[in-house]
Design an enzyme around this catalytic site. Structure first.
Site, mmCIF file in Angstrom:
data_model
loop_
_atom_site.group_PDB
_atom_site.id
_atom_site.type_symbol
_atom_site.label_atom_id
_atom_site.label_comp_id
_atom_site.label_asym_id
_atom_site.label_seq_id
_atom_site.Cartn_x
_atom_site.Cartn_y
_atom_site.Cartn_z
ATOM 1 N N THR A 1 -6.837 -7.649 4.048
ATOM 2 C CA THR A 1 -7.111 -7.719 5.081
ATOM 3 C C THR A 1 -7.096 -9.169 5.908
ATOM 4 O O THR A 1 -6.615 -9.541 7.420
ATOM 5 C CB THR A 1 -8.489 -7.596 5.638
ATOM 6 O OG1 THR A 1 -9.273 -6.385 4.984
ATOM 7 C CG2 THR A 1 -9.726 -6.912 6.995
ATOM 8 N N GLY B 1 -10.780 -9.459 -1.370
ATOM 9 C CA GLY B 1 -11.416 -10.886 -0.887
ATOM 10 C C GLY B 1 -10.876 -11.242 0.357
ATOM 11 O O GLY B 1 -12.000 -12.142 -0.134
ATOM 12 N N HIS C 1 -13.599 -3.487 0.891
ATOM 13 C CA HIS C 1 -12.296 -4.114 1.380
ATOM 14 C C HIS C 1 -12.912 -3.915 2.955
ATOM 15 O O HIS C 1 -13.776 -3.325 2.767
ATOM 16 C CB HIS C 1 -11.658 -2.540 1.553
ATOM 17 C CG HIS C 1 -10.434 -2.420 -0.226
ATOM 18 N ND1 HIS C 1 -10.881 -0.975 -0.136
ATOM 19 C CD2 HIS C 1 -10.302 -3.367 -0.673
ATOM 20 C CE1 HIS C 1 -10.084 -1.441 -1.466
ATOM 21 N NE2 HIS C 1 -9.505 -2.772 -1.933
ATOM 22 N N GLY C 2 -12.021 -5.107 3.452
ATOM 23 C CA GLY C 2 -12.538 -5.200 4.690
ATOM 24 C C GLY C 2 -13.615 -6.331 4.592
ATOM 25 O O GLY C 2 -14.076 -6.769 4.147
ATOM 26 N N SER D 1 0.812 -0.932 0.030
ATOM 27 C CA SER D 1 0.136 0.135 0.116
ATOM 28 C C SER D 1 0.725 1.307 -0.339
ATOM 29 O O SER D 1 2.471 1.051 0.334
ATOM 30 C CB SER D 1 -1.047 0.546 1.532
ATOM 31 O OG SER D 1 -0.377 0.150 2.594
ATOM 32 N N ASP E 1 -0.808 -0.742 -4.196
ATOM 33 C CA ASP E 1 -1.603 -0.693 -4.480
ATOM 34 C C ASP E 1 -2.597 -0.128 -4.343
ATOM 35 O O ASP E 1 -1.818 1.540 -4.540
ATOM 36 C CB ASP E 1 -2.760 -1.790 -3.135
ATOM 37 C CG ASP E 1 -3.593 -2.444 -3.606
ATOM 38 O OD1 ASP E 1 -4.423 -2.244 -4.360
ATOM 39 O OD2 ASP E 1 -4.179 -2.994 -2.728
ATOM 40 N N HIS E 2 -3.592 0.066 -4.634
ATOM 41 C CA HIS E 2 -4.545 2.225 -4.967
ATOM 42 C C HIS E 2 -3.674 2.748 -4.557
ATOM 43 O O HIS E 2 -3.439 3.614 -3.657
ATOM 44 C CB HIS E 2 -5.578 2.243 -3.611
ATOM 45 C CG HIS E 2 -6.605 0.960 -3.623
ATOM 46 N ND1 HIS E 2 -7.284 0.609 -4.968
ATOM 47 C CD2 HIS E 2 -6.777 -0.245 -3.284
ATOM 48 C CE1 HIS E 2 -8.165 0.102 -5.040
ATOM 49 N NE2 HIS E 2 -7.860 -0.346 -4.092
ATOM 50 N N HIS F 1 -10.577 -7.097 -5.653
ATOM 51 C CA HIS F 1 -10.726 -6.351 -4.977
ATOM 52 C C HIS F 1 -11.738 -7.224 -3.214
ATOM 53 O O HIS F 1 -12.899 -7.822 -3.737
ATOM 54 C CB HIS F 1 -10.386 -4.502 -5.152
ATOM 55 C CG HIS F 1 -9.280 -4.657 -5.245
ATOM 56 N ND1 HIS F 1 -8.753 -3.569 -5.213
ATOM 57 C CD2 HIS F 1 -8.894 -4.346 -6.868
ATOM 58 C CE1 HIS F 1 -7.667 -3.227 -5.916
ATOM 59 N NE2 HIS F 1 -8.256 -3.455 -6.914
ATOM 60 N N ASN G 1 -6.881 -9.926 -5.062
ATOM 61 C CA ASN G 1 -6.238 -8.656 -3.602
ATOM 62 C C ASN G 1 -6.860 -9.839 -1.925
ATOM 63 O O ASN G 1 -8.004 -9.466 -1.924
ATOM 64 C CB ASN G 1 -6.591 -7.475 -3.238
ATOM 65 C CG ASN G 1 -5.952 -7.311 -5.216
ATOM 66 O OD1 ASN G 1 -4.976 -7.163 -5.739
ATOM 67 N ND2 ASN G 1 -6.334 -6.095 -5.752
HETATM 68 P P1 13P Z 1 -9.822 -6.925 1.375
HETATM 69 O O1 13P Z 1 -8.792 -5.883 2.703
HETATM 70 O O2 13P Z 1 -11.240 -6.982 1.212
HETATM 71 O O3 13P Z 1 -8.696 -8.165 1.120
HETATM 72 O O4 13P Z 1 -8.703 -6.680 0.059
HETATM 73 C C1 13P Z 1 -8.208 -6.367 -0.206
HETATM 74 C C2 13P Z 1 -7.602 -5.393 -1.542
HETATM 75 O O5 13P Z 1 -8.875 -5.062 -2.779
HETATM 76 C C3 13P Z 1 -6.552 -4.196 -1.293
HETATM 77 O O6 13P Z 1 -6.263 -3.347 -2.534
#
Ligand code: 13P
Length: 286
Positions: free
Chosen positions: A232, A209, A179-180, A50, A82-83, A207, A229
């Site tokens: 979390t 995942g 996410h999360g 990140s 990532d992002h 994303h 991805n």
């Molecule tokens: P999670 O945190 O839900 O695993 O998603 C990860 C993600 O998409 C990172 O860009």
């Protein structure tokens, strides 16, 4: 196997309809554990960082740490950012040796996003690197980036036009993923993945995942989500295993850091192995 281009990893995965785990590593321990899991599974893998992790270590130091482990990996591996909405960090990581970047300009209007992503693709090409594009936010906050509001989803035509005109190598669609940890089982627009892959021929990035079921992963992967991805799940494995170990250490009055690290490594490895198996990438290293 030296570090290989992200595009090669993803194009092979799309052709073989398996998914490659893209794990958000946070330090040397998690990097080594993910690579050890991939090696045991003989699977290609993507390490992603990140922007927060890049800033925490500094780009050069983070690159040195991660590549110290990647160099010796016996499986194909690439390093992805990532992002990242910040063009300065994109440039810094491309100059610094990252294999690919996600230029996350979804907060811009699509025309300006398209214009800037086209520039990022040209910049990446000068470094032999690749680009993931995004025009819709992925719900949820990840390492300080994003929002909990449901994203506005663009039409298929807008998304296909963006992919075709920018020349991105991979695309991150919003399909009900977040996410999360999911608060409720998500309703996923899997048809959108099929439609985008049919219209563009490029791999999609899944994303959010963490928390999807094996059936959801496998359905989306079969439709063309070649990059999957996981962030979390890694953070939870890393920290829950530490918590469990430290509770025991306190009870015993025994404080041995290497034992803690071994416990965390085993937990992160197990998390990564489970995902790699579900994604169907075991035995796919070349
Ligand atoms: P999670 O945190 O839900 O695993 O998603 C990860 C993600 O998409 C990172 O860009």
């Amino acid at each position: 196997m030296p570090v290989v281009p992200t595009k090669e990893i993803l194009d092979r995965a799309l052709a073989g309809r398996y998914g490659v785990g893209a794990f958000n590593v946070v330090d040397d321990l998690s990097t080594e554990a993910v690579l050890a899991a991939a090696a045991e599974e003989n699977a290609p893998v993507i390490l992603q960082t990140s922007v927060k992790t890049v800033r925490q270590y500094g780009r050069a130091r983070l690159f040195a740490i991660v590549t110290a482990f990647m160099r010796d990996a016996p499986v194909p591996v690439s390093l992805h950012l990532d992002h990242c909405p910040d063009r300065a960090v994109i440039t810094d990581c491309l100059q610094g040796g990252w294999s690919s970047v996600l230029f996350d300009a979804h907060e811009l209007d699509v025309a300006e996003n398209l214009r800037q992503t086209t520039e990022v693709v040209a910049e990446a090409r000068r470094h032999g690197a690749h680009v993931e594009g995004e025009i819709e936010g992925i719900q949820g906050v990840e390492d300080g980036i994003g929002s909990d509001a449901a994203p506005a989803v663009q039409t298929l035509e807008v998304a296909v036009d963006f992919i075709t005109r920018t020349g991105v190598d991979c695309f991150a669609p919003a399909i009900g993923n977040a996410h999360g940890q999911y608060k409720a089982a998500p309703t996923l627009d899997h048809q959108r993945v099929s439609d985008l892959v049919a219209a563009t021929g490029i791999p999609m990035a899944l994303h959010g995942g963490t928390g999807l079921s094996p059936e959801q992963f496998q359905d989306l992967i079969s439709r063309g989500c070649a990059k999957v991805n996981i962030s979390t799940g890694l953070k939870e494995a890393y920290m829950r295993s530490a918590l469990e170990f430290l509770r025991g250490a306190e009870a015993k009055g025994s404080w041995d850091p290497p034992s803690l690290f071994r416990h965390q490594r085993a937990a992160v490895m197990e998390m990564a192995r489970e995902h790699i198996r579900i994604f169907g990438s075991s035995g796919r290293a070349w």
